[in-house]
Design an enzyme around this catalytic site. Structure first.
Site, PDB file in Angstrom:
ATOM      1  N   LYS A  69      41.941  44.728  31.026  1.00  0.00           N
ATOM      2  CA  LYS A  69      41.166  45.640  31.871  1.00  0.00           C
ATOM      3  C   LYS A  69      41.171  47.008  31.214  1.00  0.00           C
ATOM      4  O   LYS A  69      42.185  47.424  30.650  1.00  0.00           O
ATOM      5  CB  LYS A  69      41.808  45.711  33.255  1.00  0.00           C
ATOM      6  CG  LYS A  69      41.065  46.585  34.258  1.00  0.00           C
ATOM      7  CD  LYS A  69      41.734  46.521  35.623  1.00  0.00           C
ATOM      8  CE  LYS A  69      40.984  47.333  36.668  1.00  0.00           C
ATOM      9  NZ  LYS A  69      41.626  47.234  37.999  1.00  0.00           N
ATOM     10  N   SER A 108      38.584  45.756  41.787  1.00  0.00           N
ATOM     11  CA  SER A 108      38.017  46.494  40.677  1.00  0.00           C
ATOM     12  C   SER A 108      38.131  45.765  39.337  1.00  0.00           C
ATOM     13  O   SER A 108      37.435  46.114  38.391  1.00  0.00           O
ATOM     14  CB  SER A 108      38.704  47.869  40.556  1.00  0.00           C
ATOM     15  OG  SER A 108      40.077  47.692  40.247  1.00  0.00           O
ATOM     16  N   SER A 125      42.719  44.366  43.821  1.00  0.00           N
ATOM     17  CA  SER A 125      41.806  44.353  42.675  1.00  0.00           C
ATOM     18  C   SER A 125      41.981  43.220  41.679  1.00  0.00           C
ATOM     19  O   SER A 125      41.131  43.042  40.810  1.00  0.00           O
ATOM     20  CB  SER A 125      41.884  45.671  41.915  1.00  0.00           C
ATOM     21  OG  SER A 125      41.040  46.590  42.535  1.00  0.00           O
TER      22      SER A 125
HETATM   23  N1  GLN Z   1      39.171  48.197  46.643  1.00  0.00           N
HETATM   24  C1  GLN Z   1      40.386  48.961  46.682  1.00  0.00           C
HETATM   25  C2  GLN Z   1      40.102  50.397  46.359  1.00  0.00           C
HETATM   26  O1  GLN Z   1      39.011  50.680  46.040  1.00  0.00           O
HETATM   27  C3  GLN Z   1      41.396  48.385  45.761  1.00  0.00           C
HETATM   28  C4  GLN Z   1      41.204  48.737  44.347  1.00  0.00           C
HETATM   29  C5  GLN Z   1      42.321  48.277  43.471  1.00  0.00           C
HETATM   30  O2  GLN Z   1      43.107  47.397  43.841  1.00  0.00           O
HETATM   31  N2  GLN Z   1      42.412  48.877  42.315  1.00  0.00           N
HETATM   32  O3  GLN Z   1      40.934  51.246  46.419  1.00  0.00           O
END
Ligand code: GLN
Length: 486
Positions: free
Chosen positions: A79, A154, A178
């Site tokens: 990532k 994400s 995410s």
């Molecule tokens: N969707 C969540 C956020 O936007 C989680 C994102 C993540 O786990 N990095 O904060």
């Protein structure tokens, strides 16, 4: 089977038997990326030259007769929030568009020491803020099962690349779901380890008390294998916990006989896609048929998880993102008069709108007068949520839930209303607040042919129980043999 479709453990066997060379394997994966990524946008940077050089080195190791390291010659994607020396790391943001990392993250270093080939850096929401990958400053990554749909976020690129055989496996990060959400949306296995299990050193920070790095893989055995490599104490991360890493692969086949599986009533809600509920309940019934015992449990503070998460995560983000000032890293605004204007213009031009929203909200909840009402209160709720789980684990060994209320949604569907986007995280977020491990494993498809995920949650540092249960379930199903129609 083409080489690019191999799992880590299949590739290990073929490489060691010299049925395929590491260079052939990496080349096959690179060809696959070339053939499919125009439609998917999983990759932000492909490291073709470096990868082939690493693969050549792996071939030399493989041919010298000694037992090779566990990931020798295996192509793995990172990532884009995870640093790799000499490689561009954008974190999905324009502000880091030209940032070349001078060092490796600890997880990257561990992958390299295990012989892995770093094949490239994969797409994500800007600074890992999002649930759909649409907040990437470059291009949204698409779901390989239906390119009109999101891969989840994400870590969208981490999941899509593995589902589409553009890497044998990848690493993602999970701050509020995410890894697990994209794993479910793309039909792969994803694990968020216990907070402190895996080093965060060299990982671009979003919300430091929640962030964890974890594996995205084609099956459960690969997940155990990859966790074994990246887990463990690191003196460079003050929140890394010093305890031994079990050999997750050794006891993978232990089974679920006698395991008590908690089923929380709060995780089956109105408005859930009925096919998701059916698939998850069928998976639970299957685990029971294998000898597990189902125990109804309650996690009473679940309804406050999304609200308290978004206060805490935004507060930490506003502080972490203060360092992007146009002086030290990445993008710098041109033609400014003084330092104040440099900061302002750099940040105004460099950050996307979701990141700005979060900096504004995070600054607000930390400001004098609101700190107690929002931030401190959210921290208190966080303690209650953790206690809910610890109480539940008196009566059960693991907890089973859906990963998300629906399968993958369409691009654009939730962009106009941030709150509906935040609600995709309703089943994944409490786990991060509590610091527990959580795993997503495929458990079926809906009538559109989109994957559904089963979530398993465990006691702190008990990733082993999750991997064993997921493995037992997976062995009796062939979801992982279906491939997206690319
Ligand atoms: N969707 C969540 C956020 O936007 C989680 C994102 C993540 O786990 N990095 O904060």
């Amino acid at each position: 089977m083409s080489h690019h479709a191999l799992t880590i453990h299949q590739a290990q066997e073929k490489l060691r038997a010299r049925e395929v060379s590491a260079v052939e394997l990496s080349q096959s994966v690179l060809n696959r990326i070339q053939a499919t990524d125009g439609r998917l946008h999983s990759y932000l940077t492909v490291c073709a030259e470096e990868a082939l050089a690493q693969a050549e080195a792996a071939d030399r190791t493989l041919s010298n007769g000694a037992i090779p390291p566990p990931l020798c010659g295996i192509p793995i994607a990172l990532k884009d929030v995870i640093l790799a020396q000499g490689v561009r790391s954008t974190a999905g943001s324009k502000i880091l568009e030209r940032f070349i990392s001078p060092y490796d993250a600890t997880v990257t270093q561990r992958l390299k020491e295990a012989g892995a080939v770093i094949i490239g850096k994969v797409n994500c929401d800007e600074f890992a803020m999002g649930s759909s990958n649409e907040n990437s400053a470059f291009a949204p990554c698409r779901n390989p099962w239906d390119t009109d749909r999101v891969p989840g976020g994400s870590s969208g690129g981490s999941a899509a690349s593995v589902a589409a055989d553009q890497a044998c496996a990848s690493l993602g990060t999970d701050t509020g779901g995410s890894i697990r959400l994209p794993a479910a949306f793309c039909g792969i296995v994803g694990l968020k380890p216990t907070y402190g299990r895996v080093s965060r050193f060299g990982v671009v920070a979003y919300a430091s008390s929640l962030d964890q790095v974890g594996p995205c893989t084609k099956d459960v055995r690969d997940c155990a294998l990859l966790l074994e490599v990246i887990a463990g104490y690191d003196s460079r991360d003050s929140t890394s916990v010093n305890r031994p890493t079990p050999s997750y692969t050794t006891h993978l086949e232990r089974g679920v006989s006698g395991l008590r599986i908690g089923i929380p009533q709060e995780y089956f809600i109105e408005g859930m896609q009925p096919e998701v509920e059916t698939a998850v309940r069928d998976a639970m019934a299957h685990l029971q048929a294998l000898g597990a015992e189902a125990v109804p449990i309650s996690l009473p503070h679940t309804e406050y998880a999304v609200a308290s998460y978004y206060i805490i995560a935004m507060a930490e983000a506003s502080s972490n993102l203060a360092r992007y000032d146009g002086v030290r890293y990445g993008y710098r605004a041109a033609e400014v008069e003084d330092l104040g204007e440099l900061y302002q213009t750099t940040r105004a031009q460099g950050f996307g709108s979701e990141v700005k929203r979060r900096i504004a909200l995070g600054t607000y909840v930390l400001s004098a007068g609101y700190y107690d009402a929002y931030y401190v209160k959210a921290q208190k709720v966080r303690t209650l949520i953790r206690q809910d789980f610890l109480d539940a684990f008196e009566a059960c060994d693991i907890i089973a839930t859906p990963v998300a209320p629906t399968t993958a949604f369409r691009l654009g569907e939730k962009l106009a209303a941030p709150l509906t986007m935040y609600l995709s995280d309703i089943f994944t977020i409490a786990v991060n607040l509590a610091g527990l491990p959580g795993l997503s494993v495929p458990c079926g498809f809906d009538h559109h042919g989109l994957p559904i995920g089963l979530q398993l949650l465990g006691r702190p540092f008990d990733e082993e129980a999750l991997l064993q249960a997921a493995y037992a379930y997976e062995q009796d199903h062939d979801w992982r043999t279906r491939k997206p129609p690319l």
